[in-house]
Design a protein around this motif. Structure first.
Motif, mmCIF file in Angstrom:
data_model
loop_
_atom_site.group_PDB
_atom_site.id
_atom_site.type_symbol
_atom_site.label_atom_id
_atom_site.label_comp_id
_atom_site.label_asym_id
_atom_site.label_seq_id
_atom_site.Cartn_x
_atom_site.Cartn_y
_atom_site.Cartn_z
ATOM 1 N N VAL A 96 14.205 -4.153 21.503
ATOM 2 C CA VAL A 96 15.527 -4.237 20.882
ATOM 3 C C VAL A 96 15.699 -2.976 20.064
ATOM 4 O O VAL A 96 14.726 -2.337 19.681
ATOM 5 N N ASN A 97 16.951 -2.646 19.807
ATOM 6 C CA ASN A 97 17.195 -1.434 19.024
ATOM 7 C C ASN A 97 16.876 -1.712 17.574
ATOM 8 O O ASN A 97 17.367 -2.661 16.980
ATOM 9 N N ALA A 98 16.042 -0.873 17.004
ATOM 10 C CA ALA A 98 15.635 -1.090 15.621
ATOM 11 C C ALA A 98 16.395 -0.138 14.720
ATOM 12 O O ALA A 98 16.694 0.985 15.114
ATOM 13 N N PRO A 99 16.716 -0.560 13.500
ATOM 14 C CA PRO A 99 17.335 0.376 12.555
ATOM 15 C C PRO A 99 16.362 1.474 12.171
ATOM 16 O O PRO A 99 15.157 1.316 12.270
ATOM 17 N N LYS A 100 16.935 2.583 11.730
ATOM 18 C CA LYS A 100 16.061 3.715 11.426
ATOM 19 C C LYS A 100 15.310 3.508 10.127
ATOM 20 O O LYS A 100 14.197 3.966 9.976
ATOM 21 N N THR A 101 15.963 2.851 9.160
ATOM 22 C CA THR A 101 15.315 2.683 7.873
ATOM 23 C C THR A 101 15.004 1.218 7.661
ATOM 24 O O THR A 101 15.637 0.347 8.234
ATOM 25 N N ALA A 102 14.048 0.986 6.819
ATOM 26 C CA ALA A 102 13.660 -0.387 6.529
ATOM 27 C C ALA A 102 14.127 -0.749 5.136
ATOM 28 O O ALA A 102 14.064 0.092 4.240
ATOM 29 N N PRO A 103 14.546 -1.977 4.937
ATOM 30 C CA PRO A 103 14.939 -2.375 3.580
ATOM 31 C C PRO A 103 13.736 -2.404 2.664
ATOM 32 O O PRO A 103 12.596 -2.386 3.095
ATOM 33 N N LYS A 104 14.026 -2.477 1.373
ATOM 34 C CA LYS A 104 12.948 -2.486 0.412
ATOM 35 C C LYS A 104 12.175 -3.779 0.556
ATOM 36 O O LYS A 104 12.743 -4.852 0.599
ATOM 37 N N GLY A 105 10.883 -3.694 0.608
ATOM 38 C CA GLY A 105 10.115 -4.923 0.764
ATOM 39 C C GLY A 105 8.640 -4.650 0.728
ATOM 40 O O GLY A 105 8.190 -3.514 0.626
ATOM 41 N N GLU A 106 7.914 -5.747 0.804
ATOM 42 C CA GLU A 106 6.466 -5.633 0.753
ATOM 43 C C GLU A 106 5.920 -6.691 1.676
ATOM 44 O O GLU A 106 6.427 -7.807 1.729
ATOM 45 N N ILE A 107 4.922 -6.374 2.430
ATOM 46 C CA ILE A 107 4.372 -7.376 3.336
ATOM 47 C C ILE A 107 2.884 -7.157 3.510
ATOM 48 O O ILE A 107 2.397 -6.032 3.477
ATOM 49 N N LEU A 108 2.165 -8.268 3.666
ATOM 50 C CA LEU A 108 0.754 -8.201 4.022
ATOM 51 C C LEU A 108 0.657 -8.667 5.467
ATOM 52 O O LEU A 108 0.844 -9.830 5.764
ATOM 53 N N SER A 109 0.391 -7.727 6.351
ATOM 54 C CA SER A 109 0.375 -8.056 7.772
ATOM 55 C C SER A 109 -1.069 -8.171 8.217
ATOM 56 O O SER A 109 -1.857 -7.258 7.991
ATOM 57 N N ARG A 110 -1.428 -9.281 8.862
ATOM 58 C CA ARG A 110 -2.819 -9.484 9.230
ATOM 59 C C ARG A 110 -2.939 -9.656 10.739
ATOM 60 O O ARG A 110 -2.019 -10.135 11.394
ATOM 61 N N TYR A 111 -4.087 -9.319 11.262
ATOM 62 C CA TYR A 111 -4.281 -9.275 12.709
ATOM 63 C C TYR A 111 -5.755 -9.479 12.978
ATOM 64 O O TYR A 111 -6.592 -9.061 12.190
ATOM 65 N N GLU A 112 -6.076 -10.123 14.088
ATOM 66 C CA GLU A 112 -7.474 -10.306 14.419
ATOM 67 C C GLU A 112 -7.892 -9.183 15.359
ATOM 68 O O GLU A 112 -7.718 -9.272 16.573
ATOM 69 N N ALA A 113 -8.442 -8.125 14.789
ATOM 70 C CA ALA A 113 -8.955 -7.022 15.600
ATOM 71 C C ALA A 113 -10.283 -7.467 16.220
ATOM 72 O O ALA A 113 -10.843 -8.475 15.819
ATOM 73 N N PRO A 114 -10.799 -6.709 17.195
ATOM 74 C CA PRO A 114 -12.073 -7.143 17.790
ATOM 75 C C PRO A 114 -13.188 -7.311 16.776
ATOM 76 O O PRO A 114 -14.106 -8.083 16.981
ATOM 77 N N ARG A 115 -13.111 -6.586 15.665
ATOM 78 C CA ARG A 115 -14.191 -6.655 14.703
ATOM 79 C C ARG A 115 -13.948 -7.647 13.587
ATOM 80 O O ARG A 115 -14.841 -7.893 12.799
ATOM 81 N N GLY A 116 -12.731 -8.184 13.511
ATOM 82 C CA GLY A 116 -12.478 -9.111 12.433
ATOM 83 C C GLY A 116 -11.055 -8.987 11.947
ATOM 84 O O GLY A 116 -10.159 -8.525 12.643
#
Lengths: 393, 159, 324
Positions: free
Chosen positions: A282-302
Motif C-alpha cells: 500500500v502507499n505509505a506516507p512519507k513522514t510518520a506521526p509523532k510516536g513511540e513503539i516497542l516492536s518485538r520479533y522472534e529472530a532465529p536467535r531469540g
C-alpha cells in the motif's frame, strides 16, 4: 598448573566474529570470564537517525548477515504501526515465508557450526550442503543469499511468481527428510551425545533471572515465543507449535533448534500453498506521526526488540536495538564458570552468537561519499603521530 | 497463560509512583521520576508479576535524556516505565541487583550516552573500543566529533 | 648377513626411506579423498600432499620471541627419523633385513617419540595454547599406551617370539591373529587412532579450542618435517598392525619361485595396509572429538579392560596348549 589466562579472541578459530573472552583457567576448569564486545561496533543506531525510511532499511538489514530480514521486518512493522497502516495479506504471507526461510538457514548453519566446534566435521559438511537448498530458494525469490531487501514501509518490494513458489515447494520434501536424519543423528550419535549432554547447563530459574531469550531459554523450559505472545505477520492464521525442552544444556538447545526447523518447514509449506492473491503493497506516507513503539520479533536467535521513536519527520528520532545475543551474554558468562576449557566453543556456539548484532564502527565520510577503509600507510602514520603525541603529554 | 493486565489494575497499583496510559493493546506506559523508579520497578516485580526485563531503551530528545525500562511477565503484557533525566547530571540508581540483565544494558547505555548508574558493579567499556576518548558520548544529539582527536584510531575529520 | 650394498639399498630406497615417504604421501592423499567423498565433497587431487610438503618446505621459518631455535629445528627431524627407523623393522615383502629378536619392542618405543616431541615443542613454544596442547598429548599418551602395548604383546606371546617378522611368519603356518585374537585387533585399531591423534582422539590438536595446540608455532620446514612424521606414523602403524594381526606380507602358502612369492607378498602387504587405512578413515569421519577427561574415563575402563581380557585369554590358551 596455577591460574592461567587463556585468551579466546579476538582472533581464534573457534569464533566466527571477533570478541574477546579472557578466560582465567585453572588447568582445564574455567574460573572467571571477562568479556569485551567492541570489535564489531559500527555506529548503526546513530547512522539510522540521519536516513529517511527508504534509506534506513538497507542500513538496518546490514546489522547482521544471518538475521538481516529480522531487523528490517521488525523496524518496518513498528513504523507501519505508528503510521497505522494495514498491509495487504499477500505481503504478510510473503514476509512470513522469508522470515521462516531465514530461520531455517540460520538453524542449519548453527547445527553445522556446533558440530564443527566439537570436531564432528561430517555433520558440518552435510548440514551446510542442505542449507544450500534454502539459500537457492531465497536467491530465486529475492535475488540475494543474504540481505534480501524484500521489505519496505507498506509492504514488500518483489512479488513471488508461481514458478518460484513451485520450485520452493519442490525442494521442501528432500529438506524435511534430511532434517529427520539429523534429528535421529543427534539422538543416537555417541560422540555428539557425550559432548553435548550436561554441558553448559542453565536451569529454568537461572534462565528467567538472567533474561535469556530464544532457543537458549526455551531449552530450559521457559515458554516465551514472541510469535505466539505478541503475534505479528501471518502467525495467527498458520498452524504451528512452540518447541520447548527441559534439559537446559547444549543438547536441549540442539533439540529445540531442530524442532524449530521442522516447524518452519511446515509454516513455509502452508504459506506457499495458501498464498492469498492481491496487491503486495500500500502507499505509505512519507513522514510518520509523532510516536513511540516497542516492536518485538522472534529472530532465529531469540527476541529482537526495536524501540522506535518518531518525531513527525521522515527520519526516526531514535532506534534502539536490543538484540537477542546481547540478552544471552549474561547467561553464557554464568554457565561457563566451572566448565571445561574444551567446552567453551560449544557453549558459546550454543547461544548462536551474532556479534554483528551485538555491537553495532564503519567510517562513512558524507562529504565525498567514501566509506572509510583505513589503509596500512595511514595506520602507520597515525601510530607515529600518536606515539609523538603521547611523548609530548 | 494468564490474561493481559488491564489499565485500571495497573494504574491503581502503581499510582504512587507514576501515571499510567495504555499505548497499545498489550503495552502500558508508566511515567515515573528518577527518585521513584527503583521502588516502582521493585513493586512492578512483586505486585504486577513482571519478572523479566526486556530491555532498557535510552533516548536523547534534545532537551533531556530519557530512559524506558520494559518489563514483562507470565501475563505477556509489557509494562514500560519511563523517566526523564537532566542533561547535565544524568544519574539514576542501578537496577542490576534486582534485575540481573540490566547490568549489561546499563553498561551499554553508559558507554554510548553517558548516563551514570551509581551502584553498578562494573561500569566499564563494552561497546566502544578501549582507546575511545573518555567523556565523549557519541549517541547524544549534541556530540560533535573533534577533528584533532582519534576515535578508535581513526582521525576525527574522517568520521 | 646379506651383501652390504643390498642392505643400504634396502634401507635407503626400497622398502626403506624413499618408499616410505612416497607411500605415506599416497596414504595421506587416500585418507583425504576417502574423508571428502564420505562428506559429500570432492577432495584433493593425487599430488596434493606432495605439493603441500614442497610448499611448506619453502615457507619462511618464524621463531617466536625467546624460544630455543636449535631444539625447534632438531625436534621434527628426530621425530621423522624415529618413525622411519621403526618402519625398517617391519616386514614389507618377505622378512625384514634388519630383524632381530626384540625388534617389536624397538618399534613400539620408536613410535612414541613423535608424541614426546610434540609435548616438548608445546612446552617450549612459550604459548598458552601450545602448552595446553602438549600437556593433552602426553596425557593421551599415558591413556592409550598401556592397552596398545598389551595388545601388541599378545601376538608375541602366542607366537613365542619377539620379532615382528617372525610373528608375521608364524601366521603363515597357523591362522591370522585377527581370527585368534579379535578383541586385540579392535583395541589395536582404536589405540592406533589415538596414537595418530585423529578424530575422535585429536584432542591435542583441537583446532576450535586451542588453535593448533603444539603445532601452533611450527612453520616452514619444521612443519613440513613434522607433517611427514605424522604421515609416516600412519603408514608405520598400519603396517605394524597388518604384520601382527593380518599376516603382513606372508602369502597363505609358500609360492615358488622366491621372487614371485616376494612380489605377491608385497602386493598383499599393500592391500592389507590400505584396508586398515579404510577402517581408520571411516572412524575419523563418523565421530566427533571427545574431551580429555572423557577419554580418561573411556580409556581406563573399556580399552584397557578389553586389552587385559585379551591378554588373559592368550595366557589361558597358551597354558591349555602347553598342557595338552
Amino acid at each position: 598448573m596455577a591460574n592461567v589466562i587463556v585468551p579466546i579472541g579476538p582472533h581464534h578459530p573457534a569464533l566466527k566474529e571477533p570478541v574477546n573472552f579472557r578466560i582465567v583457567a585453572d588447568g582445564e576448569r574455567i574460573v572467571r570470564l571477562e568479556l569485551d564486545l567492541s570489535y564489531n561496533h559500527r555506529g548503526i543506531e546513530k547512522a539510522a537517525e540521519q536516513r529517511d525510511f527508504i534509506r534506513v532499511l538497507p542500513l538496518l538489514e546490514r546489522v547482521c548477515g544471518i538475521c538481516s530480514h529480522s531487523h528490517s521486518t521488525v523496524f518496518v512493522k513498528g513504523i507501519e504501526e505508528i503510521m497505522e497502516l494495514e498491509i495487504p495479506p499477500r505481503a504478510r504471507f510473503i514476509r512470513t515465508i522469508i522470515a521462516e526461510l531465514e530461520r531455517m538457514h540460520s538453524h542449519l548453519l548453527w547445527l553445522g557450526v556446533a558440530a564443527h566446534e566439537v570436531g564432528f566435521n561430517t555433520l558440518f559438511m552435510w548440514t551446510w550442503r542442505d542449507r544450500e537448498a534454502v539459500q537457492d530458494t531465497l536467491e530465486e525469490m529475492s535475488g540475494n543469499r543474504v540481505h534480501y531487501g524484500m521489505n519496505e514501509v507498506g509492504g514488500i518490494r518483489r512479488d513471488l511468481t508461481p514458478s518460484e513458489v513451485n520450485a520452493a515447494l519442490a525442494r521442501l520434501p528432500h529438506l524435511e527428510e534430511r532434517i529427520r536424519e539429523y534429528a535421529k543423528m543427534v539422538n543416537d550419535q555417541e560422540t555428539l551425545l557425550i559432548r553435548f549432554k550436561g554441558v553448559g547447563k542453565l536451569s529454568r530459574d537461572e534462565a528467567l533471572a538472567y533474561g535469556a531469550v530464544g532457543p537458549t531459554a526455551r531449552a530450559s523450559g521457559v515458554d516465551y515465543d514472541i510469535r505466539r505472545d505478541d503475534p505479528y505477520l501471518a502467525y495467527t492464521v498458520v498452524p504451528w507449535n512452540v518447541v520447548t525442552d527441559t534439559s537446559g544444556d547444549v543438547y536441549g538447545r540442539t533439540r529445540v533448534r531442530i524442532g524449530e526447523l521442522q516447524e518452519s518447514i511446515k509454516i513455509v509449506r502452508h504459506c506457499l500453498e495458501n498464498l492469498p492473491e492481491g496487491p503486495i503493497r500500500v502507499n505509505a506516507p512519507k513522514t510518520a506521526p509523532k510516536g513511540e513503539i516497542l516492536s518485538r520479533y522472534e529472530a532465529p536467535r531469540g527476541e529482537l526488540a526495536h524501540f522506535i521513536r518518531t518525531n513527525g519527520t521522515d527520519k526516526v528520532e531514535r532506534v534502539d536495538i536490543r538484540t537477542p545475543t546481547l540478552a544471552n551474554w549474561t547467561s553464557v558468562a554464568l554457565c561457563l564458570v566451572n566448565q571445561n576449557l574444551a567446552d567453551i566453543p560449544v557453549i558459546v556456539a550454543a547461544i548462536d552468537p551474532c556479534l554483528s548484532c551485538t555491537s553495532r564502527i564503519t567510517v562513512v565520510n558524507p562529504k565525498d561519499r567514501t566509506t572509510g577503509i583505513v589503509t596500512f600507510d595511514e595506520l602507520r602514520k597515525q601510530s607515529h603521530l600518536r606515539a609523538s603525541m603521547q611523548e609530548r603529554r | 497463560m494468564k490474561p493481559l493486565l488491564t489499565l485500571d489494575f495497573v494504574a491503581e497499583t502503581m499510582k504512587e509512583w507514576g501515571t499510567a496510559e495504555q499505548v497499545r493493546h498489550n503495552r502500558i506506559r508508566i511515567t515515573a521520576t528518577p527518585e521513584t523508579v527503583r521502588t516502582a520497578i521493585i513493586n512492578a516485580r512483586e505486585l504486577l508479576e513482571c519478572d523479566r526485563l526486556i530491555t532498557i531503551s535510552a533516548v536523547d530528545n534534545g532537551k533531556t535524556l530519557e530512559l524506558v525500562y520494559h518489563l514483562t511477565g507470565p501475563h505477556r503484557s509489557v509494562i514500560s516505565i519511563a523517566i526523564e533525566l537532566p542533561r547535565d547530571k544524568p544519574e539514576v540508581p542501578t537496577m542490576s541487583d534486582i534485575l540481573p540483565p540490566a547490568g549489561i544494558y546499563e553498561r551499554q547505555i553508559h558507554d554510548l550516552l553517558g548516563i551514570v548508574f551509581p551502584g553498578h558493579p562494573d561500569l566499564k567499556r563494552i561497546m566502544l573500543n578501549e582507546d575511545w576518548p573518555l567523556e565523549e558520548y557519541p549517541l547524544r544529539k549534541d556530540w560533535k566529533k573533534d577533528p584533532g582527536t582519534f576515535y578508535g584510531g581513526i582521525p576525527g575529520e574522517r568520521i | 648377513m646379506t651383501d652390504p650394498l643390498l642392505t643400504i639399498l634396502y634401507i635407503l630406497v626400497f622398502p626403506g626411506f624413499v618408499f616410505l615417504l612416497m607411500y605415506s604421501l599416497f596414504f595421506e592423499f587416500l585418507d583425504r579423498r576417502i574423508t571428502a567423498r564420505m562428506q559429500n565433497r570432492v577432495g584433493p587431487p593425487f599430488f596434493q600432499p606432495c605439493a603441500d610438503v614442497v610448499k611448506m618446505l619453502g615457507k619462511e621459518v618464524i621463531d617466536p620471541d625467546g624460544v630455543d631455535r636449535r631444539i625447534f629445528d632438531a625436534a621434527p627431524l628426530v621425530a621423522l627419523a624415529a618413525v622411519m627407523t621403526a618402519f625398517l623393522c617391519i616386514p614389507v615383502g618377505g622378512n625384514s633385513i634388519v630383524r632381530f629378536q626384540g625388534d617389536l619392542i624397538l618399534v613400539l618405543y620408536l613410535l612414541t617419540i613423535p608424541t614426546i616431541v610434540l609435548f616438548l615443542l608445546g612446552w617450549l613454544s612459550r604459548n598458552v595454547f601450545s602448552a595446553i596442547g602438549g600437556i593433552r598429548a602426553v596425557t593421551q599418551l599415558f591413556i592409550y599406551e598401556v592397552p596398545f602395548f598389551l595388545v601388541m604383546l599378545a601376538p608375541a606371546l602366542m607366537a613365542g617370539t619377539w620379532s615382528v617378522s617372525e610373528i608375521a611368519h608364524w601366521q603363515q603356518e597357523n591362522a591370522w591373529f585377527l581370527l585368534l585374537q579379535p578383541i586385540g585387533f579392535v583395541v589395536a585399531l582404536v589405540c592406533l587412532q589415538a596414537k595418530l591423534e585423529r578424530t575422535p582422539f585429536d584432542i591435542p590438536e583441537a583446532e576450535t579450542e586451542i588453535v593448533a595446540g603444539p603445532w601452533t608455532e611450527l612453520t616452514g620446514r619444521r612443519l613440513a618435517l613434522m607433517h611427514l612424521a605424522k604421515d609416516a606414523s600412519l603408514v608405520t602403524g598400519s603396517a605394524l598392525i597388518a604384520a601382527l594381526y593380518l599376516g603382513g606380507p606372508m602369502t597363505p602358502w609358500v609360492i615358488l619361485p622366491v621372487w614371485l612369492g616376494w612380489a605377491a607378498g608385497f602386493f598383499l602387504f599393500l592391500v592389507k595396509t590400505l584396508a586398515i587405512l579404510l577402517v581408520l578413515s571411516s572412524i575419523k569421519v563418523a565421530t566427533g572429538r571427545i574431551r580429555i577427561d572423557q577419554l580418561n574415563a573411556i580409556g581406563w575402563k573399556y580399552i584397557t579392560g578389553a586389552a587385559l581380557v585379551q591378554i588373559a585369554l592368550v595366557l589361558v590358551m597358551n597354558f591349555w596348549q602347553v598342557g595338552i
